[in-house]
Design a protein around this motif. Structure first.
Motif, mmCIF file in Angstrom:
data_model
loop_
_atom_site.group_PDB
_atom_site.id
_atom_site.type_symbol
_atom_site.label_atom_id
_atom_site.label_comp_id
_atom_site.label_asym_id
_atom_site.label_seq_id
_atom_site.Cartn_x
_atom_site.Cartn_y
_atom_site.Cartn_z
ATOM 1 N N PHE A 1 103.821 70.795 44.809
ATOM 2 C CA PHE A 1 103.484 69.560 44.098
ATOM 3 C C PHE A 1 101.989 69.422 43.849
ATOM 4 O O PHE A 1 101.571 68.665 42.978
ATOM 5 N N MET A 2 101.170 70.178 44.584
ATOM 6 C CA MET A 2 99.740 70.187 44.298
ATOM 7 C C MET A 2 99.370 71.236 43.249
ATOM 8 O O MET A 2 98.425 71.068 42.499
ATOM 9 N N ARG A 3 100.143 72.313 43.187
ATOM 10 C CA ARG A 3 99.851 73.381 42.220
ATOM 11 C C ARG A 3 100.350 73.027 40.818
ATOM 12 O O ARG A 3 99.616 73.113 39.845
ATOM 13 N N ASP A 4 101.643 72.685 40.733
ATOM 14 C CA ASP A 4 102.232 72.380 39.427
ATOM 15 C C ASP A 4 103.433 71.475 39.664
ATOM 16 O O ASP A 4 104.573 71.942 39.785
ATOM 17 N N ALA A 5 103.178 70.182 39.744
ATOM 18 C CA ALA A 5 104.246 69.229 40.045
ATOM 19 C C ALA A 5 105.294 69.190 38.940
ATOM 20 O O ALA A 5 106.468 68.895 39.198
ATOM 21 N N GLY A 6 104.910 69.491 37.713
ATOM 22 C CA GLY A 6 105.868 69.512 36.624
ATOM 23 C C GLY A 6 106.898 70.612 36.804
ATOM 24 O O GLY A 6 108.105 70.397 36.620
ATOM 25 N N ALA A 7 106.433 71.808 37.176
ATOM 26 C CA ALA A 7 107.356 72.918 37.424
ATOM 27 C C ALA A 7 108.264 72.603 38.612
ATOM 28 O O ALA A 7 109.449 72.949 38.611
ATOM 29 N N LEU A 8 107.715 71.953 39.623
ATOM 30 C CA LEU A 8 108.517 71.552 40.783
ATOM 31 C C LEU A 8 109.620 70.583 40.360
ATOM 32 O O LEU A 8 110.780 70.722 40.786
ATOM 33 N N ARG B 1 111.050 70.331 37.481
ATOM 34 C CA ARG B 1 112.073 71.087 36.747
ATOM 35 C C ARG B 1 112.969 71.866 37.704
ATOM 36 O O ARG B 1 114.189 71.943 37.514
ATOM 37 N N SER B 2 112.363 72.453 38.733
ATOM 38 C CA SER B 2 113.135 73.192 39.728
ATOM 39 C C SER B 2 114.133 72.296 40.447
ATOM 40 O O SER B 2 115.299 72.653 40.633
ATOM 41 N N LEU B 3 113.690 71.105 40.837
ATOM 42 C CA LEU B 3 114.571 70.171 41.534
ATOM 43 C C LEU B 3 115.713 69.715 40.631
ATOM 44 O O LEU B 3 116.878 69.657 41.059
ATOM 45 N N LEU B 4 115.402 69.405 39.396
ATOM 46 C CA LEU B 4 116.450 68.999 38.458
ATOM 47 C C LEU B 4 117.478 70.116 38.264
ATOM 48 O O LEU B 4 118.683 69.846 38.155
ATOM 49 N N SER B 5 117.032 71.348 38.256
ATOM 50 C CA SER B 5 117.952 72.467 38.059
ATOM 51 C C SER B 5 118.927 72.602 39.222
ATOM 52 O O SER B 5 120.011 73.181 39.061
ATOM 53 N N GLU C 1 91.904 59.913 40.379
ATOM 54 C CA GLU C 1 92.400 60.658 39.225
ATOM 55 C C GLU C 1 93.064 61.965 39.655
ATOM 56 O O GLU C 1 94.114 62.356 39.114
ATOM 57 N N LYS C 2 92.470 62.642 40.648
ATOM 58 C CA LYS C 2 93.081 63.894 41.119
ATOM 59 C C LYS C 2 94.420 63.622 41.798
ATOM 60 O O LYS C 2 95.373 64.392 41.642
ATOM 61 N N GLY C 3 94.511 62.518 42.544
ATOM 62 C CA GLY C 3 95.770 62.169 43.182
ATOM 63 C C GLY C 3 96.860 61.778 42.199
ATOM 64 O O GLY C 3 98.052 61.981 42.448
ATOM 65 N N LEU C 4 96.470 61.237 41.045
ATOM 66 C CA LEU C 4 97.427 60.832 40.019
ATOM 67 C C LEU C 4 97.942 62.016 39.200
ATOM 68 O O LEU C 4 99.002 61.917 38.563
ATOM 69 N N GLU C 5 97.205 63.125 39.214
ATOM 70 C CA GLU C 5 97.542 64.251 38.354
ATOM 71 C C GLU C 5 98.979 64.751 38.536
ATOM 72 O O GLU C 5 99.685 64.999 37.550
ATOM 73 N N PRO C 6 99.502 64.923 39.774
ATOM 74 C CA PRO C 6 100.896 65.378 39.898
ATOM 75 C C PRO C 6 101.899 64.436 39.236
ATOM 76 O O PRO C 6 102.893 64.898 38.649
ATOM 77 N N PHE C 7 101.662 63.138 39.298
ATOM 78 C CA PHE C 7 102.578 62.188 38.664
ATOM 79 C C PHE C 7 102.536 62.340 37.139
ATOM 80 O O PHE C 7 103.582 62.277 36.470
ATOM 81 N N ARG C 8 101.336 62.561 36.611
ATOM 82 C CA ARG C 8 101.203 62.768 35.171
ATOM 83 C C ARG C 8 101.956 64.026 34.743
ATOM 84 O O ARG C 8 102.685 64.022 33.735
ATOM 85 N N LEU C 9 101.814 65.101 35.519
ATOM 86 C CA LEU C 9 102.470 66.364 35.174
ATOM 87 C C LEU C 9 103.990 66.245 35.247
ATOM 88 O O LEU C 9 104.707 66.841 34.427
ATOM 89 N N ILE C 10 104.490 65.490 36.219
ATOM 90 C CA ILE C 10 105.939 65.296 36.338
ATOM 91 C C ILE C 10 106.476 64.572 35.106
ATOM 92 O O ILE C 10 107.479 64.977 34.510
ATOM 93 N N ARG C 11 105.799 63.496 34.713
ATOM 94 C CA ARG C 11 106.275 62.739 33.557
ATOM 95 C C ARG C 11 106.155 63.566 32.271
ATOM 96 O O ARG C 11 107.012 63.497 31.387
ATOM 97 N N GLU C 12 105.115 64.364 32.160
ATOM 98 C CA GLU C 12 104.972 65.218 30.977
ATOM 99 C C GLU C 12 106.073 66.278 30.925
ATOM 100 O O GLU C 12 106.579 66.612 29.858
ATOM 101 N N ALA C 13 106.450 66.785 32.104
ATOM 102 C CA ALA C 13 107.406 67.893 32.151
ATOM 103 C C ALA C 13 108.845 67.439 31.954
ATOM 104 O O ALA C 13 109.623 68.088 31.244
ATOM 105 N N GLY D 1 109.823 63.794 31.811
ATOM 106 C CA GLY D 1 109.968 62.406 31.384
ATOM 107 C C GLY D 1 110.567 61.543 32.475
ATOM 108 O O GLY D 1 110.145 61.606 33.633
ATOM 109 N N ASN D 2 111.578 60.763 32.128
ATOM 110 C CA ASN D 2 112.199 59.861 33.092
ATOM 111 C C ASN D 2 113.482 60.430 33.685
ATOM 112 O O ASN D 2 114.318 59.689 34.203
ATOM 113 N N LYS D 3 113.643 61.745 33.650
ATOM 114 C CA LYS D 3 114.860 62.366 34.180
ATOM 115 C C LYS D 3 114.881 62.425 35.702
ATOM 116 O O LYS D 3 115.918 62.728 36.293
ATOM 117 N N ILE D 4 113.746 62.163 36.346
ATOM 118 C CA ILE D 4 113.692 62.206 37.805
ATOM 119 C C ILE D 4 112.908 61.003 38.321
ATOM 120 O O ILE D 4 111.916 60.588 37.710
#
Length: 398
Positions: free
Chosen positions: A153-160, A162-166, A195-207, A209-212
């Motif tokens: 979740f610190m490296r690429d929260a968006g990819a994480l 997607r992995s969880l949804l899969s 701002e750095k702490g918010l980044e994972p949340f931004r990446l999740i929503r970008e990756a 959306g509201n699916k998780i």
């Protein structure tokens, strides 16, 4: 009659925060319990303080035993050693109760309020908080395997996400702000760190959306000013809750003030023991979601009263587990039974690895839903192989 004739504990050197308890009875049954943190101290409490009173007791009188073990003279109204020891005993007593009746615990409690329970994945790693060390991580930390979600979740929260949804998960919990608390003991968070702490949340929503759904854990690391700044900044990402935002989660006035000043939902708290702190927080309108840990709060006996409080205040309930497999099974029974329960916490890294080395059965999760245990009592036992491990510390009182 179902009389306690043996109190037995197990500790593993490589899991020094965990202790497992077996209560053997004269009718040939074995009840299983567990608790977490300070395992060697809990072991001493169980054998030196509790066992002399427990041995010879009728295990059918759970309420009376609970009231005695949660005495007002030691360990009361907290999740200290005495209450953690009493919690392990209570889990074992309810395991015995279910076995005697031939039904799972959630049925012994009065039956299920739902057919299955949604789960969320706490994005921890393979040994989070169980090896006696806290793991504060940054982006460059080495991953220990495909489910080392604390690094992910610190490296690429968006990819994480997607992995969880899969895998069918529809909710996740992360804690990217923790690493910024030590510099000021949690009383200051700068705009840059925010701002750095918010980044994972931004990446999740970008990756995705509201699916998780996304929960934010703050681990009771922050003061009121920094907690408010974090909570208000998270509003734009529609987080499901912010968990344990303040340093002292029994601070009803402070939590109520925070809750009035932010739109995010406030969740608490796994750290509280006994009924009274939850009563005070709910009466102060300080919580949106009630979280309890059955291995810390007094077991099922106290936990179902906390669940009744949540119901009385029309608040959802979410049992905690980021600790051990027995606590997870216990939480699932409570989540099946409690009228307002909405989630059971799981950690896919531990479900896939060492939890399986400890116990015979774990929750079956299908498309993000935990299915009811089918065996009597807790529905799980300690593995024979676990009991034969080199270095296992076993202690008995008879």
């Amino acid at each position: 009659m179902s009389i306690v004739h043996c109190v037995r504990t197990y500790r593993l050197p490589d899991r020094p925060n965990l202790i497992w308890l077996e209560l053997e009875t004269t009718d040939g049954l074995v009840g299983l319990g567990e608790t977490f943190r300070g395992a060697s101290s809990v072991e001493t409490c169980l054998h030196d303080e509790l066992a002399p009173w427990l041995l010879g007791r009728d295990t059918r009188h759970i309420e009376g035993i609970s009231r005695h073990l949660l005495t007002p003279y030691v360990g009361y109204n907290s999740s200290g050693v005495e209450v953690r020891a009493a919690s392990a005993v209570d889990l074992a007593l309810w395991d015995l109760a279910g076995q005697r009746q031939g039904v799972p615990i959630y049925q012994a409690l009065g039956g299920g309020a739902r057919a299955n329970v949604p789960v969320y994945n706490t994005c921890a790693g393979y040994a989070f908080n169980t090896n006696g060390k806290r793991r504060d991580i940054g982006v460059a930390d080495r991953s220990d395997g495909p489910y080392d979600d604390q690094v992910a979740f610190m490296r690429d929260a968006g990819a994480l996400a997607r992995s969880l949804l899969s895998e069918g998960y529809k909710a996740m919990k992360i804690w990217p702000f923790d690493i910024y608390a030590p510099a000021s003991n949690g009383h200051l968070i700068t705009l840059q760190d925010l701002e750095k702490g918010l980044e994972p949340f931004r990446l999740i929503r970008e990756a995705v959306g509201n699916k998780i759904e996304v929960m934010c854990e703050l681990h009771s690391l922050f003061g009121s000013h920094s907690a408010l700044r974090i909570c208000q900044a998270l509003e734009q990402y529609d987080v499901f809750w912010v968990e344990d935002p303040l340093c002292k989660m029994d601070d009803a006035a402070g939590l109520a003030d925070l809750r009035r000043r932010t739109r995010v939902q406030i969740c608490g708290s796994e750290t509280l023991g006994g009924l009274r702190p939850f009563r005070d927080l709910l009466a102060a309108d300080a919580l949106d979601v009630v979280m309890l840990d059955l291995a810390w709060c007094g077991g099922f006996t106290e936990g179902r009263k906390i669940a009744a409080l949540a119901q009385a205040y029309n608040r959802p309930l979410a049992p905690h587990d980021c600790t051990g497999p027995v606590t997870l099974m216990a939480g699932l029974h409570m989540a099946l039974h409690a009228p307002t329960a909405i989630y059971q916490e799981v950690v896919r890294a531990t479900l896939a690895t060492w939890y399986r080395d400890i116990v015979t059965e774990l929750p079956v999760i299908t498309d993000g839903m935990a299915q009811p245990p089918v065996m009597a009592g807790l529905g799980t036992r300690l593995q024979d192989g676990f009991k034969q491990q080199p270095g296992l510390v076993v202690r008995e009182s008879r």
